[in-house]
Write an enzyme that holds these catalytic residues in place. Structure first.
Site, short mmCIF file in Angstrom:
data_model
loop_
_atom_site.label_atom_id
_atom_site.label_comp_id
_atom_site.label_asym_id
_atom_site.label_seq_id
_atom_site.Cartn_x
_atom_site.Cartn_y
_atom_site.Cartn_z
N HIS A 34 0.89 -1.25 -0.05
CA HIS A 34 0.00 0.08 -0.09
C HIS A 34 0.93 1.35 0.17
CE1 HIS A 34 0.98 -0.01 4.28
NE2 HIS A 34 0.69 -1.05 4.37
N HIS A 37 4.11 1.23 2.08
CA HIS A 37 5.40 0.67 1.49
C HIS A 37 5.88 1.33 0.28
CE1 HIS A 37 3.05 -2.96 2.93
NE2 HIS A 37 4.10 -3.46 3.35
N GLY A 148 9.00 1.16 8.30
CA GLY A 148 8.24 1.91 8.67
C GLY A 148 8.06 2.28 10.14
N GLN A 154 9.36 -2.75 16.37
CA GLN A 154 10.09 -3.73 15.29
C GLN A 154 11.13 -2.99 14.52
OE1 GLN A 154 8.37 -5.86 11.92
NE2 GLN A 154 8.96 -4.38 10.63
N SER A 187 -1.40 -3.38 6.00
CA SER A 187 -1.89 -4.48 5.19
C SER A 187 -3.21 -5.23 5.88
CB SER A 187 -0.75 -5.62 4.74
OG SER A 187 0.35 -5.11 4.32
N ARG A 188 -3.41 -5.17 7.12
CA ARG A 188 -4.37 -5.84 7.93
C ARG A 188 -5.65 -4.87 8.01
NH1 ARG A 188 0.38 -7.79 11.19
NH2 ARG A 188 0.11 -9.93 10.97
#
Ligand code: PAF
Length: 280
Positions: A34, A37, A148, A154, A187-188
């Site tokens: 999306h 990204h 991101g 992360q 993405s979720r």
């Protein structure tokens, strides 16, 4: 753009770039691309002559019962977006190019960075992330890699791993991309039905309000309780809303960068978000 699935072919292309003195930027993804990204891809383009995007839905970072099986897979559409964006290589390895038979190594970043918040709610998740990113760094050998800020914890785990393992890779955080109403792109988000999507906006709003309150001098615990109440009213089941030191993920320290992070479920979809908090 070349779509490459085998390490031998990847290495051959990377050797050409290296002989030509062309630095490589890596954008690791799990696909279902999306605009978030694509912001990473844009940032990569500005940083290196060659851009490699990896698409690999990493089984090692999903716990049993998580959404590995239903995680969106749309390689043809992803490849079209990446080709339009002018990247050089789409690295789309099958599982055995990442985890060949006998693979027995796990990379684990110790300490609060990977044990609190998502580390506590998703046991093993950050070991899976650190392992696959270490592997991708070893395969692609980029000079720089983009991640991101939406996945802020992360990003911290990957930064620590990149330094500790002397990878030589500069890990760059790219600001979160948002829909017009403020929901972080993910993405979720495609799991959300219309009603859930409308209510999901409470997540960035609650974090924004709490961050402004803390910046004005409100007690962090009170601001967090207000954010939790907003999320509960919107129908979220909360995993955590927490203020941490932005580097160590320990307790926030006045005068140092702090971050407010949240994870909460709406229906069956788990969303995360975070915001910088002035904490003086
Ligand atoms: O953020 C993601 O999409 C994944 O966690 C990553 C960094 C590609 C590792 O699988």
């Amino acid at each position: 753009m070349q779509i490459i699935r085998r390490l031998e072919a990847l290495r051959a292309m990377l050797t050409e770039y290296s002989l030509a003195g062309e630095p490589v930027a890596l954008v690791p993804t799990m696909g279902a691309l999306h605009a978030g990204h694509m912001a990473l891809v844009d940032a990569a383009r500005r940083r290196a002559a060659r851009v490699v995007v990896s698409i690999f839905v990493n089984p090692m970072q999903f716990a049993p019962g998580e959404d590995l099986a239903r995680y969106p897979r749309r390689e043809a559409a992803d490849a079209q977006m990446l080709s339009d964006a002018g990247i050089d290589i789409l690295w789309a390895p099958p599982v055995e190019e990442i985890y060949p038979a006998g693979f027995a190594t796990s990379v684990s970043v110790a300490g609060p960075i990977s044990s609190v918040l998502d580390g506590a709610h998703r046991p093993g998740h950050f070991d899976g992330v650190a392992t696959v990113v270490a592997k991708l760094f070893a395969q692609v050998r980029p000079q720089v890699a983009m991640f991101g800020e939406k996945d802020f914890q992360q990003l911290a785990v990957v930064r620590r791993m990149a330094i500790d393992l002397d990878t030589g890779v500069e890990v760059v955080g790219v600001p979160t991309q948002r829909d017009d109403d403020g929901l972080a792109l993910s993405s979720r988000n495609i799991y959300l039905d219309t009603d859930e999507r409308a209510r999901a906006v409470a997540l960035p709003r609650a974090l924004g309000e709490a961050a402004r309150g803390i910046a004005r001098g409100d007690d962090p615990a009170t601001a967090i309780a207000t954010a939790q109440a907003m999320l509960t009213r919107a129908g979220f089941a909360i995993d955590y809303v927490a203020l941490v030191d932005a580097d160590s993920f320990g307790d926030p320290v006045r005068g140092r960068p702090a971050r407010l992070l949240a994870a909460a479920r709406i229906g069956t979809t788990r969303l995360i978000d975070n915001i910088a908090v002035p904490f003086d």
